[in-house]
Design a protein around this motif. Structure first.
Motif, mmCIF file in Angstrom:
data_model
loop_
_atom_site.group_PDB
_atom_site.id
_atom_site.type_symbol
_atom_site.label_atom_id
_atom_site.label_comp_id
_atom_site.label_asym_id
_atom_site.label_seq_id
_atom_site.Cartn_x
_atom_site.Cartn_y
_atom_site.Cartn_z
ATOM 1 N N VAL A 21 6.960 34.307 58.159
ATOM 2 C CA VAL A 21 7.326 32.889 58.311
ATOM 3 C C VAL A 21 7.916 32.653 59.699
ATOM 4 O O VAL A 21 7.562 31.690 60.384
ATOM 5 N N GLU A 22 8.793 33.545 60.126
ATOM 6 C CA GLU A 22 9.453 33.388 61.425
ATOM 7 C C GLU A 22 8.462 33.548 62.576
ATOM 8 O O GLU A 22 8.668 32.992 63.646
ATOM 9 N N THR A 67 18.650 36.024 63.946
ATOM 10 C CA THR A 67 20.032 36.112 63.454
ATOM 11 C C THR A 67 20.298 35.225 62.248
ATOM 12 O O THR A 67 21.063 35.614 61.365
ATOM 13 N N ASP A 68 19.695 34.036 62.200
ATOM 14 C CA ASP A 68 19.860 33.186 61.011
ATOM 15 C C ASP A 68 19.319 33.907 59.781
ATOM 16 O O ASP A 68 19.947 33.924 58.722
ATOM 17 N N SER A 76 14.056 29.398 59.831
ATOM 18 C CA SER A 76 13.188 29.486 61.003
ATOM 19 C C SER A 76 12.902 28.144 61.664
ATOM 20 O O SER A 76 12.094 28.084 62.589
ATOM 21 N N ILE A 77 13.574 27.101 61.239
ATOM 22 C CA ILE A 77 13.372 25.793 61.870
ATOM 23 C C ILE A 77 13.735 25.861 63.349
ATOM 24 O O ILE A 77 13.065 25.271 64.194
ATOM 25 N N ASP A 78 14.780 26.622 63.677
ATOM 26 C CA ASP A 78 15.153 26.761 65.083
ATOM 27 C C ASP A 78 14.055 27.456 65.879
ATOM 28 O O ASP A 78 13.831 27.144 67.050
ATOM 29 N N ALA A 79 13.328 28.379 65.265
ATOM 30 C CA ALA A 79 12.218 29.053 65.953
ATOM 31 C C ALA A 79 11.091 28.064 66.255
ATOM 32 O O ALA A 79 10.422 28.173 67.285
ATOM 33 N N MET A 80 10.899 27.081 65.376
ATOM 34 C CA MET A 80 9.890 26.062 65.641
ATOM 35 C C MET A 80 10.313 25.217 66.847
ATOM 36 O O MET A 80 9.497 24.918 67.728
ATOM 37 N N ALA A 109 4.853 29.403 66.779
ATOM 38 C CA ALA A 109 3.480 29.063 67.159
ATOM 39 C C ALA A 109 3.168 27.616 66.788
ATOM 40 O O ALA A 109 2.533 26.885 67.575
ATOM 41 N N VAL A 110 3.640 27.177 65.633
ATOM 42 C CA VAL A 110 3.449 25.775 65.232
ATOM 43 C C VAL A 110 4.189 24.857 66.204
ATOM 44 O O VAL A 110 3.642 23.846 66.663
ATOM 45 N N GLY A 111 5.421 25.210 66.527
ATOM 46 C CA GLY A 111 6.189 24.422 67.494
ATOM 47 C C GLY A 111 5.512 24.386 68.856
ATOM 48 O O GLY A 111 5.465 23.339 69.513
ATOM 49 N N TRP A 112 4.961 25.525 69.277
ATOM 50 C CA TRP A 112 4.272 25.609 70.558
ATOM 51 C C TRP A 112 3.056 24.680 70.563
ATOM 52 O O TRP A 112 2.802 23.987 71.552
ATOM 53 N N LEU A 113 2.307 24.661 69.446
ATOM 54 C CA LEU A 113 1.150 23.764 69.357
ATOM 55 C C LEU A 113 1.576 22.304 69.472
ATOM 56 O O LEU A 113 0.941 21.510 70.179
ATOM 57 N N LEU A 114 2.656 21.956 68.791
ATOM 58 C CA LEU A 114 3.162 20.581 68.872
ATOM 59 C C LEU A 114 3.618 20.253 70.291
ATOM 60 O O LEU A 114 3.347 19.171 70.806
#
Length: 191
Positions: free
Chosen positions: A46-47, A15-16, A118-122, A52-57
């Motif tokens: 990008v989204e 939505t963003d 997409s920061i919220d997706a991270m 996936a990056v957030g999940w890895l972190l």
């Protein structure tokens, strides 16, 4: 997470980007489908990468807080949803759509806008690291939903930009809260 929750999460995360695409479409002079598809693809890729990056972190820290993981996912999703609702409730600051210059059409500028939305997706990806979820499937769904929503948003932006943008973000926030509550409910009722 069940498939409906994954799909709803994909819609909420897009939505963003949809709101940004409406604004971009409103600023473009008669956007063409090819342009909309290109912008949608960039935003979608990008989204799809950011959760996936957030999940890895989040996976790095998952062993440390495994007993509280469902609460963390719940709090993160509720917080992000509330933030999106708050942003949707704020009045616009009178931004006028400026014509898109050839400099702004560059892929890097579009990708940077995609990253900003997409920061919220991270952050959601971090929360998803604490529950049993196939992050590849979730990332692909989020990316695909974003691709579709952005493509439609660019094309509809000229006519609907200021009318729908805030409402889309409000609905996305509500969906995130529902997904967070569902995750908590599923974990607490699992036997």
């Amino acid at each position: 997470m069940n498939p409906i929750s994954v799909f709803m999460l994909g819609l909420a995360m897009s939505t963003d980007a949809f709101a940004a695409a409406l604004a971009r479409g409103a600023a473009m002079y008669k956007p063409r489908l090819f342009e909309a598809l290109k912008i949608g693809l960039i935003f979608g890729v990008v989204e799809a990468i950011t959760p996936a990056v957030g999940w890895l972190l989040g996976s790095v820290a998952s062993n440390l807080i495994e007993a509280y993981d469902h609460w963390l996912a719940f709090v993160l999703l509720i917080g992000l949803g509330a933030h999106m609702i708050y942003k949707a409730s704020q009045p616009d600051e009178g931004e006028e759509a400026a014509p898109v210059s050839s400099k702004e059409k560059k892929i890097a500028a579009i990708a940077l806008t995609g990253l900003a939305t997409s920061i919220d997706a991270m952050a959601v990806g971090v929360g998803l690291a604490f529950i049993d979820v196939n992050i590849i499937a979730v990332s692909l769904v989020i990316g695909f939903c974003t691709f579709v929503m952005v493509t439609v948003g660019v094309m509809a932006g000229r006519a609907l930009g200021s009318l729908i943008g805030k409402r889309a973000e409000l609905v996305g926030g509500l969906v995130l809260i529902m997904v967070g509550a569902t995750i908590l409910y599923e974990h607490l009722t699992a036997t």
